[in-house]
Design an enzyme around this catalytic site. Sequence first.
Site, PDB file in Angstrom:
ATOM      1  N   SER A  17       0.797  -1.233   0.000  1.00 10.08           N
ATOM      2  CA  SER A  17       0.000   0.000   0.000  1.00 10.08           C
ATOM      3  C   SER A  17       0.832   1.287   0.000  1.00 10.08           C
ATOM      4  O   SER A  17       0.497   2.223  -0.736  1.00 10.08           O
ATOM      5  CB  SER A  17      -0.968   0.012   1.186  1.00 10.08           C
ATOM      6  OG  SER A  17      -1.923  -0.999   1.009  1.00 10.08           O
ATOM      7  N   LYS A  66      -8.629  -5.261  11.688  1.00  8.33           N
ATOM      8  CA  LYS A  66      -9.806  -4.793  10.952  1.00  8.33           C
ATOM      9  C   LYS A  66     -11.096  -4.811  11.794  1.00  8.33           C
ATOM     10  O   LYS A  66     -11.950  -3.957  11.636  1.00  8.33           O
ATOM     11  CB  LYS A  66     -10.018  -5.617   9.679  1.00  8.33           C
ATOM     12  CG  LYS A  66      -8.962  -5.337   8.609  1.00  8.33           C
ATOM     13  CD  LYS A  66      -9.271  -6.088   7.325  1.00  8.33           C
ATOM     14  CE  LYS A  66      -8.210  -5.827   6.290  1.00  8.33           C
ATOM     15  NZ  LYS A  66      -8.517  -6.421   4.984  1.00  8.33           N
ATOM     16  N   ASP A 103     -12.870  -3.328   0.758  1.00  5.70           N
ATOM     17  CA  ASP A 103     -12.348  -4.603   0.228  1.00  5.70           C
ATOM     18  C   ASP A 103     -13.328  -5.268  -0.752  1.00  5.70           C
ATOM     19  O   ASP A 103     -12.942  -5.653  -1.860  1.00  5.70           O
ATOM     20  CB  ASP A 103     -12.067  -5.598   1.374  1.00  5.70           C
ATOM     21  CG  ASP A 103     -10.743  -5.325   2.064  1.00  5.70           C
ATOM     22  OD1 ASP A 103      -9.843  -4.741   1.435  1.00  5.70           O
ATOM     23  OD2 ASP A 103     -10.614  -5.707   3.242  1.00  5.70           O
ATOM     24  N   ALA A 125     -15.211 -18.822   3.705  1.00  6.48           N
ATOM     25  CA  ALA A 125     -16.163 -18.010   4.473  1.00  6.48           C
ATOM     26  C   ALA A 125     -15.426 -17.215   5.539  1.00  6.48           C
ATOM     27  O   ALA A 125     -15.963 -16.920   6.601  1.00  6.48           O
ATOM     28  CB  ALA A 125     -17.218 -18.915   5.111  1.00  6.48           C
ATOM     29  N   GLY A 127     -12.712 -13.766   6.558  1.00 10.52           N
ATOM     30  CA  GLY A 127     -12.886 -12.312   6.554  1.00 10.52           C
ATOM     31  C   GLY A 127     -13.047 -11.735   5.149  1.00 10.52           C
ATOM     32  O   GLY A 127     -13.939 -10.909   4.902  1.00 10.52           O
ATOM     33  N   ALA A 128     -12.216 -12.179   4.221  1.00 11.97           N
ATOM     34  CA  ALA A 128     -12.272 -11.623   2.867  1.00 11.97           C
ATOM     35  C   ALA A 128     -13.579 -12.011   2.183  1.00 11.97           C
ATOM     36  O   ALA A 128     -14.232 -11.185   1.536  1.00 11.97           O
ATOM     37  CB  ALA A 128     -11.073 -12.114   2.059  1.00 11.97           C
ATOM     38  N   TYR A 215      -2.830 -12.939  -4.794  1.00 10.45           N
ATOM     39  CA  TYR A 215      -2.111 -12.331  -5.928  1.00 10.45           C
ATOM     40  C   TYR A 215      -0.614 -12.631  -5.926  1.00 10.45           C
ATOM     41  O   TYR A 215       0.114 -12.156  -6.790  1.00 10.45           O
ATOM     42  CB  TYR A 215      -2.336 -10.810  -5.984  1.00 10.45           C
ATOM     43  CG  TYR A 215      -1.964 -10.083  -4.719  1.00 10.45           C
ATOM     44  CD1 TYR A 215      -0.655  -9.779  -4.403  1.00 10.45           C
ATOM     45  CD2 TYR A 215      -2.957  -9.725  -3.818  1.00 10.45           C
ATOM     46  CE1 TYR A 215      -0.328  -9.135  -3.239  1.00 10.45           C
ATOM     47  CE2 TYR A 215      -2.645  -9.070  -2.639  1.00 10.45           C
ATOM     48  CZ  TYR A 215      -1.325  -8.777  -2.366  1.00 10.45           C
ATOM     49  OH  TYR A 215      -1.008  -8.143  -1.199  1.00 10.45           O
ATOM     50  N   GLY A 236      -5.905 -11.649  -7.635  1.00 12.17           N
ATOM     51  CA  GLY A 236      -6.225 -10.743  -6.531  1.00 12.17           C
ATOM     52  C   GLY A 236      -5.601  -9.356  -6.605  1.00 12.17           C
ATOM     53  O   GLY A 236      -5.894  -8.510  -5.763  1.00 12.17           O
TER      54      GLY A 236
HETATM   55  P1  NAP Z   1      -9.449 -16.155   6.947  1.00 11.67           P
HETATM   56  O1  NAP Z   1     -10.415 -15.230   7.577  1.00 11.67           O
HETATM   57  O2  NAP Z   1      -8.444 -16.856   7.788  1.00 11.67           O
HETATM   58  O3  NAP Z   1     -10.337 -17.284   6.162  1.00 11.67           O
HETATM   59  C1  NAP Z   1      -9.728 -18.346   5.521  1.00 11.67           C
HETATM   60  C2  NAP Z   1     -10.788 -19.175   4.759  1.00 11.67           C
HETATM   61  O4  NAP Z   1     -10.076 -20.150   3.983  1.00 11.67           O
HETATM   62  C3  NAP Z   1     -11.740 -19.946   5.654  1.00 11.67           C
HETATM   63  O5  NAP Z   1     -12.998 -20.037   5.029  1.00 11.67           O
HETATM   64  C4  NAP Z   1     -11.091 -21.335   5.738  1.00 11.67           C
HETATM   65  O6  NAP Z   1     -12.000 -22.392   5.937  1.00 11.67           O
HETATM   66  C5  NAP Z   1     -10.522 -21.458   4.347  1.00 11.67           C
HETATM   67  N1  NAP Z   1      -9.368 -22.355   4.293  1.00 11.67           N
HETATM   68  C6  NAP Z   1      -8.160 -22.184   4.890  1.00 11.67           C
HETATM   69  N2  NAP Z   1      -7.338 -23.216   4.600  1.00 11.67           N
HETATM   70  C7  NAP Z   1      -8.064 -24.068   3.817  1.00 11.67           C
HETATM   71  C8  NAP Z   1      -7.767 -25.324   3.216  1.00 11.67           C
HETATM   72  N3  NAP Z   1      -6.571 -25.921   3.365  1.00 11.67           N
HETATM   73  N4  NAP Z   1      -8.735 -25.919   2.465  1.00 11.67           N
HETATM   74  C9  NAP Z   1      -9.955 -25.334   2.324  1.00 11.67           C
HETATM   75  N5  NAP Z   1     -10.291 -24.152   2.882  1.00 11.67           N
HETATM   76  C10 NAP Z   1      -9.345 -23.524   3.625  1.00 11.67           C
HETATM   77  O7  NAP Z   1      -8.612 -15.434   5.796  1.00 11.67           O
HETATM   78  P2  NAP Z   1      -9.036 -14.135   4.946  1.00 11.67           P
HETATM   79  O8  NAP Z   1      -8.713 -12.909   5.715  1.00 11.67           O
HETATM   80  O9  NAP Z   1     -10.414 -14.334   4.442  1.00 11.67           O
HETATM   81  O10 NAP Z   1      -7.967 -14.199   3.738  1.00 11.67           O
HETATM   82  C11 NAP Z   1      -7.984 -15.252   2.809  1.00 11.67           C
HETATM   83  C12 NAP Z   1      -6.980 -14.984   1.703  1.00 11.67           C
HETATM   84  O11 NAP Z   1      -7.352 -13.815   0.983  1.00 11.67           O
HETATM   85  C13 NAP Z   1      -5.543 -14.734   2.179  1.00 11.67           C
HETATM   86  O12 NAP Z   1      -4.683 -15.447   1.339  1.00 11.67           O
HETATM   87  C14 NAP Z   1      -5.348 -13.239   1.996  1.00 11.67           C
HETATM   88  O13 NAP Z   1      -4.014 -12.910   1.726  1.00 11.67           O
HETATM   89  C15 NAP Z   1      -6.216 -12.987   0.777  1.00 11.67           C
HETATM   90  N6  NAP Z   1      -6.696 -11.581   0.692  1.00 11.67           N
HETATM   91  C16 NAP Z   1      -6.431 -10.899  -0.456  1.00 11.67           C
HETATM   92  C17 NAP Z   1      -6.863  -9.575  -0.566  1.00 11.67           C
HETATM   93  C18 NAP Z   1      -6.564  -8.782  -1.805  1.00 11.67           C
HETATM   94  O14 NAP Z   1      -6.592  -7.548  -1.753  1.00 11.67           O
HETATM   95  N7  NAP Z   1      -6.327  -9.410  -2.936  1.00 11.67           N
HETATM   96  C19 NAP Z   1      -7.567  -8.969   0.494  1.00 11.67           C
HETATM   97  C20 NAP Z   1      -7.845  -9.740   1.641  1.00 11.67           C
HETATM   98  C21 NAP Z   1      -7.389 -11.048   1.731  1.00 11.67           C
HETATM   99  P3  NAP Z   1     -12.474 -22.866   7.421  1.00 11.67           P
HETATM  100  O15 NAP Z   1     -13.590 -21.939   7.813  1.00 11.67           O
HETATM  101  O16 NAP Z   1     -12.893 -24.252   7.227  1.00 11.67           O
HETATM  102  O17 NAP Z   1     -11.269 -22.716   8.316  1.00 11.67           O
END
Ligand code: NAP
Length: 276
Positions: A17, A66, A103, A125, A127-128, A215, A236
Amino acid sequence: MKKWFAVIGNPISHSLSPNMHDTWLKQLNIDASYIPIHVEQDQLEQAVESLKLLGCSGWNVTVPFKEAIIPFLDDVDDSAKGIGAVNTVVRTLDNKYVGYNTDGLGFIESLGYILPEHNILLIGAGGAARGIAHAFERLGFTQITIANRTLEKAIVLVDELQTGQALTLDEAENNLNKFDIIIQTTPLGMKSSEASLPIQLNRLKENAIVADIVYNPLVTPFIEEAKKYNVRTINGLGMLVHQGALAFSYWNGVIPDTDGMIQQLIEQIGGNYVNR
Ligand code: NAP
């Protein structure tokens, strides 16, 4: 006083950022700066009070603050209320600090042309996914399916949205041809983690759009697999850039160049990714 912006998080040194906002400020001749601030886990309240006292013009919030930042803000916009997470803080004319979430809308902007009739599948499901799902719902999309490894979390999110359905990953895989837009939101495929897929893509609908919010790498295993079926893919980077551009526009009243920034970050991360 010269404007200044910040991003707070822990860790923060990896954040793209500062580079992104500095470039836009220069391009638009805005005399301001944007600094990364590492905040200790137990010092968020002091950090927010300091930013307010020092007259910060606005800041971004990243992991892990957040959700935790909300009680320390003066108000929270509807974009962040339903999700319960803030990624952008805006200073109002009467010096109040209001939390927004850009986001989800940033992700949707990165998709380009889509229709409310489109049938959406979100994989994950966390945060993102919550941010993206709520943004779709606020825009009037009703066909939103959440598939998650832990089904209960998908059910909770669908209940919040008051629309859509929750599926297991197997059910999503078996019914893939029903979806127009498939969005991978789990961390699977990130640089250091194992290169596996949350679901197989062999039942993809012709003309589907496949997005991965990861990404780095630019071409994730999910995107690589989707490309085999000759469908449009989106990684991403667009989400990262568009959420930043929305925050920038709330602070400065002007939308910065997003296409140029995506190109700049592709060169910075390294690779030759082409969205198509
Ligand atoms: P989070 O809140 O920890 O959620 C992770 C999700 O992935 C949960 O639904 C989890 O399922 C699932 N998961 C994790 N490991 C898994 C596996 N081995 N097999 C199947 N499902 C799995 O994470 P988040 O904040 O949403 O972020 C997720 C990703 O998005 C990260 O890689 C982050 O870097 C990326 N992101 C990108 C941007 C962007 O600007 N491009 C912005 C935000 C986030 P369970 O509920 O079963 O644990």
